[in-house]
Design a protein around this motif. Structure first.
Motif, PDB file in Angstrom:
ATOM      1  N   GLY A 191       0.801  -1.106   0.246  1.00 37.89           N
ATOM      2  CA  GLY A 191      -0.030   0.128   0.096  1.00 37.89           C
ATOM      3  C   GLY A 191       0.649   1.422  -0.004  1.00 37.89           C
ATOM      4  O   GLY A 191       0.282   2.256  -0.317  1.00 37.89           O
ATOM      5  N   SER A 192       2.076   1.059   0.328  1.00 35.82           N
ATOM      6  CA  SER A 192       3.048   2.324   0.246  1.00 35.82           C
ATOM      7  C   SER A 192       3.519   2.759  -1.260  1.00 35.82           C
ATOM      8  O   SER A 192       3.878   3.970  -1.131  1.00 35.82           O
ATOM      9  N   ASP A 249      -1.027  -3.515  -8.651  1.00 38.93           N
ATOM     10  CA  ASP A 249      -1.959  -2.767  -9.226  1.00 38.93           C
ATOM     11  C   ASP A 249      -2.405  -3.355 -10.377  1.00 38.93           C
ATOM     12  O   ASP A 249      -3.478  -3.263 -11.034  1.00 38.93           O
TER      13      ASP A 249
END
Length: 581
Positions: free
Chosen positions: A292-293, A313
Motif C-alpha cells: 500500500g505504500s 496494481d
C-alpha cells in the motif's frame, strides 16, 4: 523385438534429449539395456548418489533451457532423488525423473524395495504416472515430457521391472491412438492484453522514483531491462536467481536484495514510490516495500505469481522479454535523479566491498577469497554456488559479467547442490570454464561427486570456503532466536588430500597476501582443480542494513553463554571500527 524401455528411449531422443544423469540398479535394468543400445545418441552420466543426479538434471535444465532427465532404481534409489527434484520444482526447472518399481505382481506384497514411488512423488511432480504395460509407455512418456516442459516442473514415470522388458508388437493399443507431437506450444510468445499494458504504462509514467526488481524470469531479457531502466530512470535490483539478468558492471543495477544483498538496493526499495517486479516472486517480503505504500506493476509468465509477494496494481501475464518490448513504446522518458542517487550509493558500496575484500587479517577473511576470485572469473564462465554463508560471498563478491551464467538453489536453498550443479554445467558446456563456490559443510554432503568430476575430467574449479563450521546455521541460531550456537562445528577434514586421492589437482590457501597469486597458479589450467580456502569462522555474513532486532538477538546470544562470544564480539567490533575509519 521392441520392448517398453526401447519405446521410452526412442521418445527421449524424439524430444531432443541428449543427456541423462543417474545410477543403475536391478530395479531399472530394462531401461539401462535400452540406454546401452543407444549410448552413441544419448549420453549417460554416471553419478555417485541419486540426489546428485536430480540436482544435475535441475541445473542442466536451468543452464540450457532443455529438459533435464535423471534416472534411478526402485526403492531407495527413487527416494534419494527427491531433494534434487524439489529443487527443480521450487525453481521451475523442467525435469523428467524415471524410476524403477518392483515386479507388477509383487507390488503391495511387502517384497524387497516395495516403495510406491508414484505415491511418494505426488507432491513434487506436476505429472506422475505408473506405466501399466508396454503399450502404455509411449503416450505416458510423451505426456510426461510435454508437461514438464510446458509447466516448467517435475514429471515422474515409474516402471515395474517386468513392464520394462515387455515386448510390444504394435507400439500402442487400438484404444490409444497417436495424439501427440514432439513439440511444446510457444508459451514465451504470450503477451498481456493491450489495455493491461496501457494501464501499467500509466502507473509507470506517473512514478517519480521507480525501482525494478528482476528475477530468474528475466534472465533472457538483459537488453530490454537496461533499456527499461534507462527510460524510467530506475535502478535494477536483482533477486538471487536473477543475478545474471543484468551484469554487475552495468550502470543500471545496484546488485542483490535481501540478507545477502546490497545497501544501495535496499535504499532504492525503501525510497521508491513505484515498484516494478519482472520475473520474480522473491520470497522474503520483509525486504519489499510496505503493501500500500507504493504503486506496483508485476510482469510474470505464471499467473499464479501475480500479487503473491506484493499487491500488484497491474499484473502483466507474459514473457518478460516480449512484455517489456511491448511496454517500452508506451513509456515516457523519466528524470534520472533517482537512478543517479542509486549509482552514487553503489559506488560507495563497492568501496566498502573492496575494503573488506583486501584486508590482510589472519585468519583470512572469506571476503578476501571472494574478492580475489571475482577479479579472475572469465567472461565465458558458468558459476554455481551452494547454500550457506558462501552464498553471501558469491552474491556480493563474484560479479556477474555479460554472457556469464550463475545459479544456485533458490527457493529450496538446499545444501549440497553446488558441486552437482557445476558438473551439469560442465557436461552441458564442455568448452566453458565452470566455477563452483561451496562450503565445507555442503561439499562433505555429496563428497563422492569429486570422483565424478575426476572420472569425466570436467573443467571445474571447486573453491571450498573452509571454516570448519556450519556458518549460516550458527549465525541464524544467534541472530534469529538469540541463542548460543549449538551442534555447528565440523571436523576439520583435509579436502586437498581428499581431492588428490580422487585424482584432482588441489591446493590450500590461507594467507591473504598470497591468495591472488595462488589462484592465478591453478585456475587457468585445463581440467579440474580444488582450492581449499581456510578462512575465519567468526566473520558473519551480515545483512547490508542490520535491524535493531537482529542486533538485540545477537547480544542475547552472547550473554546467554555463546562459547565463542569474546572472539565474535571482538571480530565484529574490529571490523566495524575499520569500516568507520
Amino acid at each position: 523385438m521392441t520392448n517398453a524401455s526401447d519405446i521410452l528411449v526412442e521418445r527421449l531422443l524424439a524430444w531432443g534429449v541428449d543427456t541423462i544423469f543417474g545410477l543403475p540398479g536391478d530395479g531399472i535394468n530394462g531401461v539401462f539395456e535400452s540406454l546401452r543400445k543407444q549410448k552413441d545418441r544419448l549420453r549417460f552420466i554416471h553419478v555417485r548418489h541419486e540426489e546428485s543426479a536430480a540436482f544435475m538434471a535441475c541445473a542442466y535444465a536451468k543452464f540450457t533451457g532443455k529438459l533435464g532427465v535423471c534416472i534411478s532404481t526402485s526403492g531407495p534409489g527413487g527416494i534419494h532423488l527427491l531433494n534434487g527434484l524439489y529443487d527443480a520444482k521450487m525453481d521451475h526447472a523442467p525435469v523428467l525423473a524415471i524410476t524403477g518399481l518392483q515386479h507388477s505382481d509383487l507390488i503391495g506384497t511387502f517384497t524387497q524395495q516395495d516403495v510406491a514411488l508414484d505415491k511418494l512423488f505426488m507432491d513434487v511432480a506436476v505429472y506422475n504416472e505408473r506405466i501399466m504395460s508396454g503399450a502404455h509407455m509411449e503416450s505416458v512418456a510423451d505426456l510426461a515430457i510435454r508437461t514438464a516442459l510446458a509447466s516448467r516442473g517435475v514429471a515422474h514415470i515409474t516402471i515395474p521391472v517386468d513392464v520394462q522388458v515387455q515386448e510390444i508388437k504394435k507400439g500402442r493399443s487400438e484404444r490409444n491412438p497417436i495424439h501427440h507431437s514432439s513439440s511444446v506450444p510457444a508459451y514465451f510468445d504470450q503477451l498481456p492484453a493491450r489495455i493491461e499494458l496501457e494501464h501499467a504504462a500509466d502507473i509507470l509514467n506517473r512514478g517519480k522514483k521507480i525501482a525494478i526488481l528482476a528475477g530468474q524470469g528475466a534472465l533472457h531479457a538483459t537488453e530490454e531491462l537496461e533499456e527499461l531502466a534507462e527510460t524510467l530512470g530506475a535502478p535494477i535490483i536483482k533477486a538471487l536467481l536473477g543475478k545474471a539478468a543484468v551484469p554487475d558492471d552495468s550502470p543500471y543495477t545496484t546488485g542483490g536484495i535481501g540478507l545477502l544483498g546490497t545497501e544501495p538496493s535496499q535504499d532504492a526499495i525503501e525510497g521508491c514510490d513505484t515498484f516494478l517486479m519482472v520475473g520474480t516472486s522473491f520470497p522474503y517480503i520483509e525486504f519489499l516495500p510496505e503493501p500500500g505504500s507504493v504503486k506496483c506493476v508485476q510482469i510474470d509468465i505464471d499467473p499464479q505469481r501475480i500479487s503473491l509477494r506484493h499487491p500488484a496494481d497491474v499484473g502483466l501475464v507474459g514473457d518478460a522479454k516480449n512484455t517489456i518490448r511491448a511496454l517500452l513504446p508506451l513509456l515516457e522518458k523519466h528524470d534520472k535523479g533517482f537512478l543517479e542517487k542509486a549509482q552514487k550509493a553503489k559506488a560507495e558500496w563497492q568501496k566498502l566491498m573492496e575494503e573488506r575484500g583486501t584486508r590482510p587479517d589472519k585468519p583470512m577473511k572469506p571476503q578476501v577469497v571472494g574478492w580475489e576470485l571475482g577479479k579472475r572469473v572469465p567472461a565465458n564462465a558458468i558459476v554455481t554456488s551452494d547454500s550457506g554463508t558462501i552464498t553471501t560471498w558469491w552474491a556480493r563478491y563474484v560479479p556477474a559479467l555479460r554472457g556469464q551464467k550463475h545459479s544456485c538453489s533458490g527457493n529450496l536453498a538446499t545444501m549440497a547442490c553446488g558441486l552437482p550443479y557445476a558438473i551439469a554445467a560442465a557436461v552441458a558446456y564442455p568448452d566453458r570454464p565452470v566455477y563452483c563456490i561451496i562450503g565445507d559443510g555442503g561439499l562433505s554432503m555429496l563428497l563422492g561427486e569429486l570422483i565424478t568430476v575426476a572420472a569425466y575430467k570436467l573443467n571445474i574449479r571447486i573453491i571450498v570456503i573452509k571454516n570448519n563450521t556450519l556458518g549460516q546455521i550458527k549465525w541464524e541460531q544467534m541472530v534469529f532466536l538469540g541463542n548460543p550456537e549449538y551442534a555447528c562445528d565440523l571436523f576439520p577434514a583435509d579436502f586437498v588430500m581428499i581431492a588428490r586421492g580422487a585424482g584432482i589437482e588441489a591446493i590450500q590457501i590461507e594467507d591473504p597476501a598470497t591468495c591472488g597469486a595462488q589462484l592465478d597458479s591453478v585456475i587457468g589450467r585445463p581440467g579440474p582443480v580444488l582450492i581449499e580456502a581456510v578462512v575465519d569462522e567468526f566473520t558473519p555474513p551480515m545483512p547490508a542494513k542490520i535491524k535493531a532486532s537482529q542486533a538485540v538477538k545477537l547480544a542475547e546470544a552472547l550473554v546467554r553463554g555463546e562459547p565463542n562470544r569474546m572472539k565474535i564480539a571482538l571480530t565484529n567490533a574490529h571490523d566495524k571500527i575499520r569500516e568507520l575509519v
